[in-house]
Scaffold this motif. Sequence first.
Motif, mmCIF file in Angstrom:
data_model
loop_
_atom_site.group_PDB
_atom_site.id
_atom_site.type_symbol
_atom_site.label_atom_id
_atom_site.label_comp_id
_atom_site.label_asym_id
_atom_site.label_seq_id
_atom_site.Cartn_x
_atom_site.Cartn_y
_atom_site.Cartn_z
ATOM 1 N N SER A 162 14.552 2.120 2.746
ATOM 2 C CA SER A 162 14.406 2.234 1.294
ATOM 3 C C SER A 162 13.177 1.547 0.715
ATOM 4 N N TRP A 163 12.418 0.792 1.530
ATOM 5 C CA TRP A 163 11.345 0.003 0.924
ATOM 6 C C TRP A 163 10.244 0.876 0.326
ATOM 7 N N ARG A 164 9.937 2.024 0.953
ATOM 8 C CA ARG A 164 8.865 2.871 0.421
ATOM 9 C C ARG A 164 9.199 3.376 -0.971
ATOM 10 N N THR A 165 10.406 3.863 -1.146
ATOM 11 C CA THR A 165 10.829 4.354 -2.459
ATOM 12 C C THR A 165 10.856 3.223 -3.473
ATOM 13 N N ALA A 166 11.331 2.049 -3.042
ATOM 14 C CA ALA A 166 11.476 0.913 -3.954
ATOM 15 C C ALA A 166 10.138 0.362 -4.417
ATOM 16 N N THR A 167 9.061 0.588 -3.648
ATOM 17 C CA THR A 167 7.769 -0.017 -3.979
ATOM 18 C C THR A 167 6.660 0.991 -4.272
ATOM 19 N N ALA A 168 6.947 2.300 -4.163
ATOM 20 C CA ALA A 168 5.899 3.312 -4.163
ATOM 21 C C ALA A 168 4.965 3.232 -5.363
ATOM 22 N N GLU A 185 -1.469 3.947 -0.684
ATOM 23 C CA GLU A 185 -1.079 4.315 0.672
ATOM 24 C C GLU A 185 -0.005 3.328 1.138
ATOM 25 N N GLN A 186 0.900 3.787 1.999
ATOM 26 C CA GLN A 186 1.935 2.934 2.562
ATOM 27 C C GLN A 186 1.971 3.076 4.074
ATOM 28 N N LEU A 249 1.807 -1.723 1.039
ATOM 29 C CA LEU A 249 1.390 -0.812 -0.023
ATOM 30 C C LEU A 249 -0.031 -1.193 -0.408
ATOM 31 N N ARG A 250 -0.972 -0.257 -0.255
ATOM 32 C CA ARG A 250 -2.393 -0.572 -0.416
ATOM 33 C C ARG A 250 -3.049 0.407 -1.388
#
Length: 254
Positions: A162-168, A185-186, A249-250
Motif C-alpha cells: 500500500s505504500w505507493r498509493t499512500a504516498t503517490a 517516480e517511485q 518517491l522522487r
Amino acid sequence: MGRHASSFGAAAAAYAEHRPDYAPAAVRWALSRAPGPRVLDLGAGTGKLTGTLIAAGAQVTAVEPDPAMLAQLHRTHPDVPALPGSAERIPLPDGAVDAVVAGNALHWFDMAVAGPEIARVLAPGGTLAGLWNVMDNRVDWVAGLGRVSGSAAIGPRDTFTSWRTATAALHLPASESVARFGSPEQSEFPHGQRRTADSLVATLATRAGVLVMPEAEREDTLGRIRGFLSGTTETATGEFVVPMLTGVLRTRRL
C-alpha cells in the motif's frame, strides 16, 4: 506540527536504538539525478538516514524541529551540520543544496508551505525525494503481524502493498509550487532489519500512532503484538530478519 508528528521527541533514544536505517541502493537511486553532492536531510530526526547519505558520498546538512531528536542526531553524527528548523521554514539560503531528502518524514510536511520552501533551497534541476521503510507484507507472518498490530502500529505507508498509493501524490508540493517539480517516480529496494521479538515490539512502540495512545491502549496493543510474535514459528525464538523494502518517491525541481 500535529500531535503525531511532535510525539517522537519523548522517545528519541528509543527511536535512535530501534528504528532501521535505509537501504543504500535506495539512497543511491534517490540521489542519482541530483546535480551535485550537497544534500539536505529534512526532518532528519535522530539521523537514521543521515548515516546512509554520508556513506553514499553526500555532503549532508540536517534540519530537524524537535530539540530532543536534534540532540540525539548531534551525538550520533557530531561532524554533520545539524540545524533547528522545519520543512516550512528551512534555515538555508536560496539554491543551497542539490537534493532534499526526507526519511519517513515527508508525510508530516505541510506542502502548501513546505513546497515553495523546498523549491527555494534547491538548485535548478535538484531532487526532492521521500524514503519510507516498509514491511514486506507479501510474507505471511508479516501480513499476520499487520492484522494483529492495527493501523496505529503498521499503517498504509508501512507496508509494501500500500505504500505507493499512500504516498503517490499526497505529499508532493501542491498548489502554486506544483509547476516547479516534474512528474514523480517511485521504486522499492530490498532491505531488512535483524530483530528479536522484544526488539521488534520496541521498534513498533516508536511509531507515532502508538506513542500518542493512552497508556492502557498502548499496553494492550503491544501485548497483542508480543503474543503474536511468541506464537509464530519465524519469530518465537532468537533473532530473525524482518523482511522490508525501502520505498522512494522522487521528483525533480524544474
